[in-house]
Every structure is written in C-alpha cells, then in structure tokens.
Design an enzyme around this catalytic site. Structure first.
Site, PDB file in Angstrom:
ATOM      1  N   ASP A   4       0.823  -1.209   0.000  1.00  0.00           N
ATOM      2  CA  ASP A   4       0.000   0.000   0.000  1.00  0.00           C
ATOM      3  C   ASP A   4       0.854   1.255   0.000  1.00  0.00           C
ATOM      4  OD1 ASP A   4       0.593   0.179   2.792  1.00  0.00           O
ATOM      5  OD2 ASP A   4      -1.046  -1.247   3.133  1.00  0.00           O
ATOM      6  N   LYS A  37      -4.147   2.472   0.288  1.00  0.00           N
ATOM      7  CA  LYS A  37      -5.278   3.127   0.922  1.00  0.00           C
ATOM      8  C   LYS A  37      -4.900   4.559   1.227  1.00  0.00           C
ATOM      9  CE  LYS A  37      -5.804  -0.507   3.660  1.00  0.00           C
ATOM     10  NZ  LYS A  37      -6.007  -1.026   4.998  1.00  0.00           N
ATOM     11  N   MET A  50      -2.382   9.144  12.132  1.00  0.00           N
ATOM     12  CA  MET A  50      -3.448   9.667  11.262  1.00  0.00           C
ATOM     13  C   MET A  50      -4.082  10.922  11.866  1.00  0.00           C
ATOM     14  SD  MET A  50      -5.122   6.012  10.209  1.00  0.00           S
ATOM     15  CE  MET A  50      -4.678   5.114  11.696  1.00  0.00           C
TER      16      MET A  50
HETATM   17  N1  SAH Z   1       1.001   0.165  10.545  1.00  0.00           N
HETATM   18  C1  SAH Z   1       1.547   1.482  10.508  1.00  0.00           C
HETATM   19  C2  SAH Z   1       0.503   2.555  10.727  1.00  0.00           C
HETATM   20  C3  SAH Z   1      -0.556   2.599   9.673  1.00  0.00           C
HETATM   21  S1  SAH Z   1      -1.680   3.918   9.933  1.00  0.00           S
HETATM   22  C4  SAH Z   1       2.668   1.600  11.531  1.00  0.00           C
HETATM   23  O1  SAH Z   1       2.853   0.714  12.348  1.00  0.00           O
HETATM   24  O2  SAH Z   1       3.390   2.601  11.512  1.00  0.00           O
HETATM   25  C5  SAH Z   1      -0.951   5.186   8.956  1.00  0.00           C
HETATM   26  C6  SAH Z   1      -0.390   6.279   9.810  1.00  0.00           C
HETATM   27  O3  SAH Z   1       0.874   5.917  10.318  1.00  0.00           O
HETATM   28  C7  SAH Z   1      -0.127   7.579   9.091  1.00  0.00           C
HETATM   29  O4  SAH Z   1      -1.310   8.340   8.954  1.00  0.00           O
HETATM   30  C8  SAH Z   1       0.864   8.243  10.009  1.00  0.00           C
HETATM   31  O5  SAH Z   1       0.218   8.793  11.124  1.00  0.00           O
HETATM   32  C9  SAH Z   1       1.659   7.064  10.498  1.00  0.00           C
HETATM   33  N2  SAH Z   1       2.918   6.902   9.757  1.00  0.00           N
HETATM   34  C10 SAH Z   1       3.302   5.842   9.060  1.00  0.00           C
HETATM   35  N3  SAH Z   1       4.536   6.018   8.560  1.00  0.00           N
HETATM   36  C11 SAH Z   1       4.941   7.242   8.969  1.00  0.00           C
HETATM   37  C12 SAH Z   1       6.116   8.017   8.786  1.00  0.00           C
HETATM   38  N4  SAH Z   1       7.145   7.550   8.062  1.00  0.00           N
HETATM   39  N5  SAH Z   1       6.190   9.230   9.344  1.00  0.00           N
HETATM   40  C13 SAH Z   1       5.175   9.716  10.058  1.00  0.00           C
HETATM   41  N6  SAH Z   1       4.036   9.028  10.276  1.00  0.00           N
HETATM   42  C14 SAH Z   1       3.913   7.814   9.733  1.00  0.00           C
END
Ligand code: SAH
Length: 468
Positions: free
Chosen positions: A251, A273, A386
């Site tokens: 994704d 998504k 998010m």
């Molecule tokens: N499974 C993922 C989260 C998915 S929800 C995890 O464990 O990180 C998606 C959210 O993750 C984004 O909206 C943001 O808030 C956060 N996110 C993911 N990667 C990021 C990054 N490199 N920098 C900042 N926020 C991040």
C-alpha cells in the site's frame, strides 16, 4: 544508472594494457583470471611484469611507446599509465576503433570501469560506486565477503549439475523455484558450506525424491511490516521473505526504495489506501490474499510500519486463518518508534513520561471519538497516528479535557526518510504552525513533555526542523 553492470566473456580474447608498472600488472592479473590473452605495451616494463610474462604464454610484451595503430584487433583496452597525454591518446584511439576502454587514473575518459569483485566462481558479485568512492566500494566488498561462505561457488556448481534433472521432474517454474529456494537455504547449503560435498549431494537427491512424490502445491502468505520508510530499518526476515515472494500486495505507506527490494520478477499489486479513499476495499484485499495463496503462490502482504499497529493486519490474516491458509507475521518498526528515534524524542523518559499511549486521530464524520480522560493523564506521552487533518480538533480537545495549552507537541512528517521534517510547538500553537507550512503525509503527532528533548537530542537532520 550511470553504468550498466555486465559480465563479459573474455576467454581467449585479445586485450590490451597500456602501461608497464604495478597498476598494469594488477590489471593484467585480473584479465588473465578472466581467460583473456593480454598484450602489454609500454616503453618501460617493470621487472615483476617481465618475469610474470616469462611463465605465462597468454601474455605478450611490447616494449615500445603506444601508438594508435597498436589498438587494432583488441576486444578491450585498459590504460594503466599516469601520463595524461598517453591516457587521452588511448581513449581517443579506442573510440575510433569502437573498443571498450578503461582509463584507470581518469575513469571519465573511458567508457567502462572495473568493479570491486567478490569471487566465488561461478558466483560473482561486482560492486561499483560509479567511481565516486573506491573506499566505500571496498568496505562494502569486505562486508559481502564476510557474509558469503568460501564454498558458495560449490553450491552453484551442485545446482548446475542437478538443474536439468529437477526441471524434468518438477513441472512448473514456481514449483522448481520453491524447491531450489528451500534447498539453497536449508540443509543442502549448510552441508556444502561446511565442506561435506558428498553428504550435500545425497541430501539433495533425497529432497528431489520427496518433491516428486508431493501432490498439490501450497501457497502461503507473509504479512510483513516494512517499517516507517528507511529501508535500513527492515528486519532480516522481512528482507528474506520480500526476496522470495511470487506476488507482492503493497500500500501507499511502503516507500519506493523498499518496494524495489522485493524480488525483481515478482508481480506487484498496489492495494493502497489513502485517507477516505480506499483504492481496494479491505474485504477485497482479504479475498485476494486467499485467492492468490490458493493458486500455490507465496504472497507477500507488505504494510508500512508494523502490520498489527493500525494496519488492519489482524483482519487480513483472520480471513486466511478461516480459510486454512498458512501464514506468518513479521513485525516491523512502527511509525511511533521510527519517528521518535529519528526525531530525537524518547517516548518515555524517567523525568518526563512513565507511560506512552498510541491512538488514531482519524476523523469519523468530521469528529474524533477518543477516551480523552485517559489521554490527558500526567507524565504520559500521547502518540497520534493519522492525526494531520484532525489536528486542530485534537489539540483543542486535549486542552479542553485538562492538558495545559503549553504542553509540548510535535508533528513529524515522513519520519525516517530524507523528507523527514519535525515541527515543534505546543498544543496551543502547533495547528497554526503546521497550517502555515505545506506538510506532506504521512505525519505523526507526539504530545508530552518529552517533545522538549528534541532540541537537545535531535541527530537526524534530513530537513531543518520548524519551531513555533
Ligand atoms: N502500521 C503502521 C501505521 C498505519 S496507519 C505503523 O505501524 O506505523 C498510517 C499512519 O501511520 C499515518 O497516517 C501516520 O500517522 C503514520 N505513519 C506511518 N509512517 C509514517 C512516517 N514515516 N512518518 C510519520 N508518520 C507515519
């Protein structure tokens, strides 16, 4: 790509080296190892080179200055002199004769360069930094050398002997690939590496017998966390599975350099998504995983961060479990851990926070429904996934429910990547600060006293931080 890496067959091909010193001798050795017939031309030829030539019929010495005509008929030329006028002359002549040429001292003059080589013939690894840093290439080479057992080449030879037989007995390409991947990462490989060639061959024959008696191929699913963006943060297991999966479902959060590390010929399917804009509905992703695995494929479901952290990973494997399809889950570094580390904001700290809580700030029908009482406890760090579009509501709700307006707060944009940017302020002013800059998703919000430590502890400076 500045250079195209290729492996050239020079067996019995005439090659020319211009220069008669130590560098020339090293290049001579390399070309002779590759089976080339080498002519060395130079007005002065060092003693060592002279004596090497005496015992090797594949070497011809021409003790004379280089002339353009000397170039005729060679498959490849290397200029190993430190005289710029000679180098220029060689380069020009090679161009005229259309012969690949390397100028050791002035690589830009030529049209090929020689890589650092890890030789486990028939397995070879060539490392190049396109001339930018020979030291870096050498360091990398040292690392690769230490990773590859000395008998690696023998393993390749064993495969070569059995490939035809296995191809005859195992009908399909995926079947064969799986067979070899299993054997080359298992007992057979270990036996070869420890010098037990006979036992390895015996073990391989046994595996072939077993494989031919097997019936239906069975696929499986790897639910893998790809981490927050920096490919260096992948786990070994993630990388190994990425490189053996037949099909990849990924994704939006999976960064392009990470996707590049999946197997080159694997089918890649984007099921990304975006907020409120689901490219492929979740149900369909779940079904797709089941369907693909049932065709015998090894399916990689690659997700940003950790698959069990706001990633709906549980739902995806729930369906697999129900359908009796085998799967494994590989944790990844979640955004909170990645962003905190790379922003120099420890999530807990003896002086500032004894607990840490992860929540999603995702808006539902324009509002956020969270347990504010828990989020506003003292001595606690709150990490909000998010949370970009709902940031003003988030901050005002936290203040309304008891946190001071000047509670430190940070927003980390694209954490761990070269686009990382850290915005710091407090609950009162962070929304305005963020609004006044063009912030790019994904972003993570961190609230609590630990944010104060950023100023002192930040170490990763991809983009300058922004303070309110
Ligand atoms: N499974 C993922 C989260 C998915 S929800 C995890 O464990 O990180 C998606 C959210 O993750 C984004 O909206 C943001 O808030 C956060 N996110 C993911 N990667 C990021 C990054 N490199 N920098 C900042 N926020 C991040």
């Amino acid at each position: 790509m500045k250079y195209l890496p290729i492996f050239l067959d020079l067996q019995h091909n005439p090659c020319l080296i211009v220069g008669g010193g130590e560098v020339a001798r090293r290049k001579l050795r390399l070309l002779r190892q590759a089976g080339a017939l080498v002519t060395v031309i130079a007005p002065r030829i060092c003693d060592l080179l002279q004596s090497t030539a005496k015992t090797d019929e594949g070497i011809t010495l021409l003790q004379q200055p280089f002339t353009t005509q000397a170039m005729d008929g060679f498959a490849l030329v290397i200029a190993a002199t430190n005289q710029t006028d000679v180098n220029a002359k060689v380069a020009e002549a090679a161009r005229a004769y259309n012969i690949p040429v390397n100028i050791v001292d002035q690589p830009r003059l030529g049209n090929f360069i020689l890589p650092s080589i890890i030789d486990r013939s028939p397995v070879q690894i060539a490392v190049s930094t396109a001339g930018t840093s020979p030291v870096l290439a050498r360091l990398l080479r040292t690392r690769l050398e230490s990773m590859l057992p000395a008998n690696y080449g023998q393993l390749a030879e064993l495969v070569a002997r059995y490939r035809g037989k296995v191809a005859q007995l195992l009908g399909t390409v995926p079947e064969r690939r799986r067979f070899w991947e299993r054997e080359l990462q298992g007992r057979v490989a270990e036996l070869v590496f420890s010098g037990q060639a006979k036992a390895a061959e015996h073990s391989l024959q046994k595996s072939i017998d077993q494989a031919t008696r097997q019936t239906e191929p069975t696929g499986e699913v790897y639910l893998v966390g790809a981490g927050p963006g920096d490919p260096d943060l992948l786990t070994f297991r993630a990388l190994r599975l990425m490189q053996q999966a037949d099909v990849v479902l990924y994704d939006r959060l999976v960064s392009p350099p990470i996707l590049e590390m999946t197997r080159r010929d694997a089918e890649r399917i984007y099921v990304g998504k975006e907020r409120a804009n689901h490219a492929v509905p979740q149900e369909q992703i779940n079904d797709m995983l089941v369907r693909l695995a049932k065709t015998g494929k090894r399916v990689l479901r690659l997700k940003g961060g950790d698959p069990f952290m706001f990633g709906r990973g549980g739902e995806e494997i729930g369906k697999l479990a129900k359908s009796g399809i085998s799967f494994q889950v590989v944790p990844g570094i979640t955004a909170a851990a990645g962003c905190a580390a790379y922003a120099g904001i420890p999530l807990t700290h003896r002086d500032h926070a004894q607990s840490c809580i992860f929540v999603t700030g995702h808006l539902r029908d324009g509002s956020i429904n969270l347990n504010w009482k828990i989020l506003t406890q003292p001595q606690q760090t709150v990490v909000i996934y998010m949370g970009l579009s709902g940031l003003p509501q988030l901050c005002s709700q936290l203040i309304e429910h008891g946190l001071a307006q000047d509670t430190p707060a940070a927003l980390v944009q694209q954490g761990t990547t070269s686009n990382q940017r850290v915005f710091t302020g407090n609950l009162g002013n962070l929304p305005d600060l963020v609004q006044n800059h063009s912030v790019k998703a994904p972003t993570l919000v961190i609230v609590g006293d630990v944010v104060k430590l950023h100023q002192q502890l930040s170490w990763f400076h991809a983009q300058p931080s922004q303070h309110a």
